[in-house]
Structures are given as structure tokens and as C-alpha cells.
Motif scaffolding. Structure first.
Motif, mmCIF file in Angstrom:
data_model
loop_
_atom_site.group_PDB
_atom_site.id
_atom_site.type_symbol
_atom_site.label_atom_id
_atom_site.label_comp_id
_atom_site.label_asym_id
_atom_site.label_seq_id
_atom_site.Cartn_x
_atom_site.Cartn_y
_atom_site.Cartn_z
ATOM 1 N N TYR A 188 -11.837 -13.186 4.402
ATOM 2 C CA TYR A 188 -12.705 -12.986 3.066
ATOM 3 C C TYR A 188 -11.872 -13.429 1.844
ATOM 4 O O TYR A 188 -12.690 -14.311 1.001
ATOM 5 C CB TYR A 188 -12.870 -11.306 2.957
ATOM 6 C CG TYR A 188 -13.685 -11.130 1.592
ATOM 7 C CD1 TYR A 188 -14.841 -11.505 1.480
ATOM 8 C CD2 TYR A 188 -12.849 -10.426 0.699
ATOM 9 C CE1 TYR A 188 -15.429 -11.131 -0.165
ATOM 10 C CE2 TYR A 188 -13.253 -10.163 -0.465
ATOM 11 C CZ TYR A 188 -14.628 -10.684 -0.879
ATOM 12 O OH TYR A 188 -15.287 -10.217 -2.379
ATOM 13 N N ASN A 189 -10.684 -13.290 1.748
ATOM 14 C CA ASN A 189 -9.936 -13.684 0.435
ATOM 15 C C ASN A 189 -9.824 -15.047 0.596
ATOM 16 O O ASN A 189 -10.055 -15.765 -0.604
ATOM 17 C CB ASN A 189 -8.553 -12.946 0.559
ATOM 18 C CG ASN A 189 -8.450 -11.461 0.067
ATOM 19 O OD1 ASN A 189 -9.625 -10.919 -0.368
ATOM 20 N ND2 ASN A 189 -7.556 -10.908 0.465
ATOM 21 N N TYR A 192 -13.317 -16.451 -0.558
ATOM 22 C CA TYR A 192 -13.753 -15.772 -1.956
ATOM 23 C C TYR A 192 -12.914 -16.498 -2.907
ATOM 24 O O TYR A 192 -13.583 -17.270 -3.933
ATOM 25 C CB TYR A 192 -13.353 -14.361 -2.018
ATOM 26 C CG TYR A 192 -13.770 -13.966 -3.400
ATOM 27 C CD1 TYR A 192 -15.132 -13.468 -3.714
ATOM 28 C CD2 TYR A 192 -12.822 -13.701 -4.604
ATOM 29 C CE1 TYR A 192 -15.608 -13.027 -4.917
ATOM 30 C CE2 TYR A 192 -13.364 -13.090 -5.797
ATOM 31 C CZ TYR A 192 -14.887 -13.123 -6.063
ATOM 32 O OH TYR A 192 -14.979 -12.521 -7.090
ATOM 33 N N LYS A 193 -11.753 -17.098 -2.780
ATOM 34 C CA LYS A 193 -10.855 -18.164 -3.668
ATOM 35 C C LYS A 193 -11.607 -19.419 -3.773
ATOM 36 O O LYS A 193 -11.789 -20.096 -4.741
ATOM 37 C CB LYS A 193 -9.516 -18.135 -3.161
ATOM 38 C CG LYS A 193 -8.584 -18.825 -4.123
ATOM 39 C CD LYS A 193 -7.322 -18.883 -3.722
ATOM 40 C CE LYS A 193 -6.088 -19.195 -4.759
ATOM 41 N NZ LYS A 193 -6.297 -18.605 -5.874
ATOM 42 N N VAL A 196 -15.194 -18.953 -5.791
ATOM 43 C CA VAL A 196 -14.991 -18.447 -7.101
ATOM 44 C C VAL A 196 -13.880 -19.575 -8.055
ATOM 45 O O VAL A 196 -14.363 -19.981 -9.047
ATOM 46 C CB VAL A 196 -14.331 -17.034 -7.308
ATOM 47 C CG1 VAL A 196 -14.126 -16.795 -8.767
ATOM 48 C CG2 VAL A 196 -15.583 -16.124 -6.670
ATOM 49 N N GLU A 234 -18.672 -7.305 2.115
ATOM 50 C CA GLU A 234 -17.875 -7.679 0.932
ATOM 51 C C GLU A 234 -18.517 -8.579 0.153
ATOM 52 O O GLU A 234 -18.396 -8.547 -1.210
ATOM 53 C CB GLU A 234 -16.416 -8.109 1.414
ATOM 54 C CG GLU A 234 -15.543 -7.215 1.992
ATOM 55 C CD GLU A 234 -15.401 -5.903 1.587
ATOM 56 O OE1 GLU A 234 -15.148 -5.888 0.202
ATOM 57 O OE2 GLU A 234 -15.934 -4.796 2.066
ATOM 58 N N PHE A 235 -19.194 -9.729 0.651
ATOM 59 C CA PHE A 235 -19.747 -10.569 -0.228
ATOM 60 C C PHE A 235 -21.103 -9.960 -1.091
ATOM 61 O O PHE A 235 -21.417 -10.107 -2.111
ATOM 62 C CB PHE A 235 -20.290 -11.833 0.327
ATOM 63 C CG PHE A 235 -19.198 -12.930 0.257
ATOM 64 C CD1 PHE A 235 -18.536 -13.529 -0.789
ATOM 65 C CD2 PHE A 235 -18.417 -13.465 1.443
ATOM 66 C CE1 PHE A 235 -17.492 -14.451 -0.854
ATOM 67 C CE2 PHE A 235 -17.526 -14.196 1.624
ATOM 68 C CZ PHE A 235 -17.065 -14.713 0.399
ATOM 69 N N SER A 236 -21.851 -8.939 -0.214
ATOM 70 C CA SER A 236 -22.823 -8.245 -0.697
ATOM 71 C C SER A 236 -22.507 -7.394 -1.978
ATOM 72 O O SER A 236 -23.100 -7.364 -2.899
ATOM 73 C CB SER A 236 -23.494 -7.391 0.382
ATOM 74 O OG SER A 236 -24.642 -6.676 -0.133
ATOM 75 N N LYS A 237 -21.361 -6.885 -1.865
ATOM 76 C CA LYS A 237 -20.710 -6.018 -2.759
ATOM 77 C C LYS A 237 -20.515 -6.943 -4.023
ATOM 78 O O LYS A 237 -20.386 -6.114 -5.427
ATOM 79 C CB LYS A 237 -19.586 -5.452 -2.436
ATOM 80 C CG LYS A 237 -19.463 -4.334 -1.389
ATOM 81 C CD LYS A 237 -18.313 -3.782 -1.120
ATOM 82 C CE LYS A 237 -18.196 -2.606 0.016
ATOM 83 N NZ LYS A 237 -16.732 -2.343 0.557
ATOM 84 N N LYS A 238 -20.071 -8.076 -3.899
ATOM 85 C CA LYS A 238 -20.071 -9.102 -5.076
ATOM 86 C C LYS A 238 -21.029 -9.550 -5.574
ATOM 87 O O LYS A 238 -20.977 -10.644 -6.611
ATOM 88 C CB LYS A 238 -19.010 -10.237 -4.688
ATOM 89 C CG LYS A 238 -17.606 -9.616 -4.407
ATOM 90 C CD LYS A 238 -16.788 -9.136 -5.638
ATOM 91 C CE LYS A 238 -15.208 -8.629 -5.240
ATOM 92 N NZ LYS A 238 -14.524 -8.281 -6.437
ATOM 93 N N GLY A 239 -22.519 -9.368 -5.209
ATOM 94 C CA GLY A 239 -23.491 -9.965 -5.391
ATOM 95 C C GLY A 239 -23.839 -11.270 -4.856
ATOM 96 O O GLY A 239 -24.880 -11.978 -5.408
ATOM 97 N N PHE A 240 -23.326 -11.564 -3.745
ATOM 98 C CA PHE A 240 -23.681 -12.781 -3.100
ATOM 99 C C PHE A 240 -24.402 -12.320 -1.886
ATOM 100 O O PHE A 240 -24.148 -11.318 -1.296
ATOM 101 C CB PHE A 240 -22.405 -13.279 -2.551
ATOM 102 C CG PHE A 240 -21.205 -14.106 -3.636
ATOM 103 C CD1 PHE A 240 -21.655 -15.220 -3.940
ATOM 104 C CD2 PHE A 240 -20.477 -13.421 -4.318
ATOM 105 C CE1 PHE A 240 -21.027 -16.013 -4.938
ATOM 106 C CE2 PHE A 240 -19.783 -14.046 -5.188
ATOM 107 C CZ PHE A 240 -19.816 -15.233 -5.541
#
Length: 243
Positions: A188-189, A192-193, A196, A234-240
């Protein structure tokens, strides 16, 4: 905000039913390193049921090594094998009244055309007639990227969520103990990097620019389902949204 997560499937792992609900595009083994009419049909059906975009996954015709070794094969033999694989795949797609979304070469073929200009040209020559309205998944800053663009092929940049990178943005060899990421949080990290910041941390700890339209999680990763479920949450939590 959407993220495309793709997965190599139809490769004999028999885990597709566990993975399909978490991904948005798939690359189905087309008979080179793995795949028969039966496995292709079964995987296409699962993709349709889960509204997953369908791609062909051609490779060196090398089931013995799962397409992960460069074959000593003539240009003509490889050209014909790739077309035979794609013809078979399109024949099966027609049976389901489905369209091909993309082509993604597999394993050693993918890695070879990323660095070898001649091999990249040969591959493009083999797939050119299939590319109307179809994307080619390519790594960023690769030989195949440039050759595809020169030949008016629509590309999508692919990055690997469960693989480490070298300083020159090549995938760390599978022979290296740190080649593959299996910890869901690390994957995930890693992704995500790239999403973003537009960069990836190499195995050596340095950050390199990278572009990606789609992110691959290998279907034969021992933690594939766990990783994909974690990414979805986890991506759902970030709005993805994966899709």
C-alpha cells in the motif's frame, strides 16, 4: 479519484474467484506460459461477472519456465507465437461478445522489450494489427514505451505494487530475496507514494520519478488476496476508488 489495479490471472493459481472483486483490470494468460481455451474461458467469465476490464497476457511460448526466462527463439517464431496467442484469445473473447481492452506481455518478454530496442520493435510489429482501440501496458521510461508511441499505439503506464525497483527503474530480479513485496501495508505505501508523489523508492532507498496509470499485483503472489483486500480498504479511507 480512481486507481486501476490489475492482476495477472488464468495462470493456474486457481485463486481468481478470490481476487476479481478487488481489481479493475486483468491480464489473462493466453497460451504461451500458461493457458488453454478452458482456462481462458473460465477467467473471462469471472472478469465479466466482476466488471473487470479484460486484457491478453502473451509471453514467450515457454510453459516449462512459466515464461520467466528469455528464450533462444527466432524473430519469426516469436512473432508467430505472439499472434497465435492473441488470435486464440480474441476467438475466446468473441464467444462472450467482449472487446479486448489491453495487451500486457508477460515475464521475461515484458522485461526484455523494456530494455532491448530491437526486441521492442519486433513485438510491436507482431501486435500492431490488434491495437485498434486497444491499450498496451508498458513500464515508464522504457524502450517499448518509445517504440509504441512512434507506431501510434495507445499506451498505459504500468507500475508494480508488489515488486521492488532498482535505481534505473527496472524490477529487482526474482532471484533477489527482496524482489517481491508480500506485506500488505508495504505494498500500500509503495503504491500510495507512486499515486500521490509520482515517485518510487528503490531498493537502495532513493526516490525516482515514475508514471503509472495502472498498478499490478501478481496473481501468484502468496499474499495476493490479503494485499488486494488491504488496498481496497486503505485507499477507500483516502477517498480513492479502485475501478
Amino acid at each position: 479519484m480512481r486507481i486501476d489495479i490489475n492482476c495477472d490471472v488464468g495462470e493456474g493459481m486457481v485463486n481468481e474467484t478470490l481476487l476479481m472483486s478487488y481489481i479493475s483490470s486483468c491480464n489473462i494468460a493466453s497460451g504461451g506460459h500458461f493457458g488453454t481455451r478452458k482456462t481462458i474461458d473460465k477467467t473471462i467469465q469471472l472478469a465479466i461477472e466482476n466488471d473487470v476490464l479484460i486484457g491478453a497476457h502473451p509471453s514467450f511460448p515457454d510453459k516449462e519456465n512459466f515464461g520467466r526466462k528469455v528464450m533462444n527463439i527466432s524473430k519469426r517464431e516469436l512473432y508467430k507465437s505472439i499472434q497465435n496467442q492473441l488470435d486464440l484469445f480474441l476467438e475466446r473473447l468473441d464467444q462472450f461478445n467482449q472487446k479486448l481492452h489491453h495487451i500486457k506481455p508477460h515475464g521475461a518478454l515484458y522485461n526484455l522489450i523494456a530494455i532491448d530496442e530491437v526486441a521492442a520493435k519486433n513485438f510491436v510489429a507482431a501486435i500492431q494489427k490488434y491495437m485498434q482501440g486497444v491499450f498496451l501496458y508498458v513500464p515508464y521510461n522504457s524502450q517499448i514505451e518509445g517504440i509504441a508511441i512512434q507506431n501510434d499505439i495507445n499506451i498505459q503506464y504500468e507500475a508494480f505494487g508488489d515488486r521492488n525497483y532498482t535505481e534505473d527503474l527496472k524490477l529487482v530480479s526474482r532471484k533477489h530475496k527482496n524482489a517481491i513485496l508480500t506485506n500488505p501495508k508495504e505494498v500500500y505505501n509503495h503504491i500510495y507514494k507512486m499515486v500521490v508523489e509520482g515517485s518510487v523508492k528503490t531498493l537502495q532507498g532513493n526516490e525516482k520519478e515514475i508514471k503509472a496509470d495502472t498498478f499490478c499485483i501478481h496473481g501468484d503472489n502468496q499474499k495476493a488476496q490479503e494485499i488486494l483486500a488491504f488496498l481496497s480498504t486503505e485507499f477507500s479511507k483516502k477517498g480513492f476508488k479502485i475501478g
